[in-house]
Design a protein around this motif. Sequence first.
Motif, short mmCIF file in Angstrom:
data_model
loop_
_atom_site.label_atom_id
_atom_site.label_comp_id
_atom_site.label_asym_id
_atom_site.label_seq_id
_atom_site.Cartn_x
_atom_site.Cartn_y
_atom_site.Cartn_z
N ARG A 191 0.84 -1.20 0.00
CA ARG A 191 0.00 0.00 0.00
C ARG A 191 0.87 1.25 0.00
N ARG A 246 -1.90 8.11 0.39
CA ARG A 246 -2.17 8.74 1.67
C ARG A 246 -3.51 8.29 2.21
N LYS A 247 -3.89 8.84 3.31
CA LYS A 247 -5.11 8.43 4.00
C LYS A 247 -6.33 8.57 3.09
N LYS A 248 -7.06 7.49 2.94
CA LYS A 248 -8.28 7.40 2.14
C LYS A 248 -8.06 7.60 0.64
N GLN A 249 -6.81 7.60 0.20
CA GLN A 249 -6.50 7.67 -1.23
C GLN A 249 -5.36 6.70 -1.54
N PRO A 250 -5.64 5.41 -1.43
CA PRO A 250 -4.56 4.45 -1.62
C PRO A 250 -4.26 4.16 -3.09
#
Length: 75
Positions: A8, A11-15
Amino acid sequence: MTVIRLTRMGRKKQPFYRIAVTDSRKRRDGGWIELIGHYNPMPVEKVLVIDNERLDYWLSTGAQMSDRVKKITGR
């Protein structure tokens, strides 16, 4: 054992994910032997880029694909 799996990134919530060849005992985002592609599930049309020649090579040497990699590559 050698395994082909997703690591992974992003960033957070945009993988987004890199398709990596690694030792099965390593952590998900730990060290890898070779990167053979990437996968971005966020756009409307999901983006998958993979080096099929290297994928075939690693499968011929005995590497196992994770369930998710099998699903997204269609093998």
